[in-house]
Enzyme design. Structure first.
Site: not given
Length: 178
Positions: A43, A99, A102, A130, A152
């Site tokens: 990513g 990237d 989370d 996030k 996303v």
């Protein structure tokens, strides 16, 4: 692919401007240090390639693949190294390029691995953060954008291997991954 996007969260122009800013800051902070920039595959590859072009200092790059997702939308919590580094991090100033952060579990594991390998410093630059999903105490040292708790894709981020080539960050329609 465009029909699967519910909303554009960050435009290509917004992303480009933020990466230029991050490149300037990193160039200043790492002046004279020849950092090892580690891209967390897959990513972060789009982000890293743009970021290093905006860095004006000598640097080296390497790649590492660490997984806890598979084709899921949430981390499994089980982290595994899929591809290890080719370079030694011992006594190196390491910049991990991610990237998105989370839960933070995968990145926390990776930082621990690099610390145990005796990196001089380990810092994290993440395009997206996030924080509402964090399950470990972890914050990026350099952050592009904080985003809401939405799934996303685009600009390197995927769902089941798709959408990485979209030039912006978009919220994926829930019907796509349900």
């Amino acid at each position: 692919m465009e029909n699967d996007i519910q909303e554009v969260l960050l435009t290509a122009e917004q992303i480009k401007a933020k990466i230029q800013e991050l490149g300037r800051v990193l160039s200043t902070d790492y002046q004279g240090k020849n950092p090892l920039v580690i891209c967390v595959l897959r990513g972060a590859v789009v982000f890293m390639t743009d970021l290093i072009r905006d860095m004006t200092i000598p640097l080296e790059i390497d790649f590492m693949a660490v997984s806890s997702y598979g084709n899921a939308t949430r981390s499994s919590g089980v982290v595994r190294i899929v591809k290890d580094l080719d370079s030694s991090v011992e006594n190196r100033h390491v910049i991990i390029v991610e990237d998105i952060i989370d839960s933070g579990l995968t990145l926390s594991y990776l930082i621990d691995v690099l610390d145990r390998r005796n990196a001089a410093t380990v810092k994290v630059v993440s395009l997206l953060d996030k924080p509402s999903r964090r399950t470990v105490e972890l914050y990026p040292d350099y952050c592009g954008f904080q985003i809401p708790d939405a799934f996303v894709v685009g600009y390197g981020l995927d769902y089941a291997g798709k959408y990485r080539n979209i030039p912006y960050i978009g919220i994926l329609k829930e019907k796509v991954y349900q």
